[in-house]
Design an enzyme around this catalytic site. Sequence first.
Site: not given
Ligand code: AGP
Length: 613
Positions: A2, A27, A78, A102-103, A484, A488, A491, A507, A608
């Site tokens: 928040c 935020r 939030w 906030n918390g 992962e 990272k 992307e 393989h 996002k």
């Molecule tokens: C992760 O770094 C990416 N931005 C993307 O793979 C993300 O994890 C995926 O779109 C899922 O998003 P969500 O967790 O909001 O469902």
Amino acid sequence: MCGIVGYVGGQDALPILLGGLEALEYRGYDSSGLALVKDGRVEITRATGKLHELKKLFAAQLAVAKSSATQGIGHTRWATHGRPTETNAHPHCAGRVSLIHNGIIENYVELRAELEKQGCFFKSETDTEVAAHLLNTLLEKGLDPREAMRQMCAAVRGSYAFLAIDEKTPGHIFVAKNSTPIIIGKGQGENFVASDIPAVLQHTRRIVVLEDGDLADVTADAIYIENGRKPVERREETVSWDPITAQKGGYKHFMVKEIFDQSQAVADTLRGRFSIETGAIFLPELAGLEAVAKRLKRVILVGCGTAWHACLEGKFFIENFAKIPCDVDYASEFRYRPQLFDSDTLVVAVSQSGETLDTLGAIECVKDRATTLAICNVVGASICRRADMVLYTHAGPEISVASTKAFSTQLIALELLGLFLAERRDTMSPSTRRAIVESMIHAPVGISNALKVEPAVVSIAKRLATARDFLFLGRGTCYPIALEGALKLKEISYIHAEGYPAGEMKHGPIALIDESMPVVVILQREKTLFEKTLSNLREVEARGAKVVVVTDAPEDRQLGIASDFIIRVPFVSPELSPLLLNLPLQLLAYHVAVMNGTDVDLPQNLAKSVTGE
Ligand code: AGP
């Protein structure tokens, strides 16, 4: 998290408070509100949605640029407890008290029951309202405001940044801090209080950072601070940041801020959800699972991207702890498969945003035929309204497109889910469960210590930033971390990267390896997997690749010979190794991207939240 702002002084408080909340909008929030003190009276105004909804309610005062209030507190919420509604928005009021928070108050249920017995009437679903009633009750008993704040804080358990106004003590803002940030901005004949520096930066650069246990009494001309009932002095600092840098807490990008937010995010996600003494897991939001836990025959974990990688880790927790067969599927694939499951199946959808269309679709296609659970970071998101139950992560808003702190908190939530099911299915001895819970307590410190490898990662990034292809390898619980790490990097730096099970390298991928391809090997200390992965590593090294090892294993001579770079993170427990081993990979992706000049927080072609198919 928040947003919190307070003002007391000689200026019109309304524009100062609204401007402060605007500076904290980044935020993320879902409602907002103000308490303004005018002629000895407190006026509360709240609204759901964005700040312009709240500002509309002040149109008249803003038009004449005078609200006649010179004191007030403001809040952007939030949601963590209770839906994003006007009733749940802060400030919360009880009698002569207006309070923002906030918390997370862990013991709000029992406190609320006690206060209701004393005749308090609650209007909201929030934990915060409990603090307002408790403070009001203490004031009405005749305690002075400082003593009332001391006793209220002593009664609540959890994390808080409180700002409170007592209508009978105008000119004072009472502040309390525990685990959640609060700063005081010092002015001439005026003072400011906020959850974060950006909110006060246009008025003052002189700030005082409160510490855990601090109580403050702020007036226009004085700032009194105490800790443990003893007056204390907190050092005044001068902030040199520009407003944008301030929003990132002084970091260059939101991504790196969020990487370093992970200790707090994991601590907040764990808070109040287990007993150290007994190893019991408290997830009241999963009450719907109590009746079905014993008869569950299958768990299906679905997600996209990073959330899918979290699901791959979750499989280990569900199967090893709760002894339930667990499948993992991309949400985008799952929703089009024949749905061969029945009421003894639990489908868990993992999503940071709770708005990913494929994950929403996956939940939709299960509806009523199996029990559904969402693991989500956004209270009230679409997926939360479609699933039977929700287990929230408390990572706070994740601004950067690349998911970092959300992933770590998803791992924690899945580990808690596995322990929760194991406890109810009696598939794990209490002593084993207690040992795992005990190790989870050390996760926040383990994260802070693991992130100390940043300088080593920066020097490795300098050596490898021009590579055009990376391969990430891992076995067992390190395989999802290889995936992962590759995601990272690709992307945000636009460098092609693949994650592979280390045992699969022979393989196919080994055909790609030469001195131009860095290979990152994630290596846990478990003996069998360590030795097998070490032999894969030698094969890679023999073909000239630059080998980066990320490990929590002890020093090993062979490892030193076969790798060009070794990044060591602390070992806390086998269950937490994936989370800690992933941290250097987050930093590697970040620093390679910065060196390559890409838009780290908003990479090309990405959003996002992927709300399309
Ligand atoms: C992760 O770094 C990416 N931005 C993307 O793979 C993300 O994890 C995926 O779109 C899922 O998003 P969500 O967790 O909001 O469902």
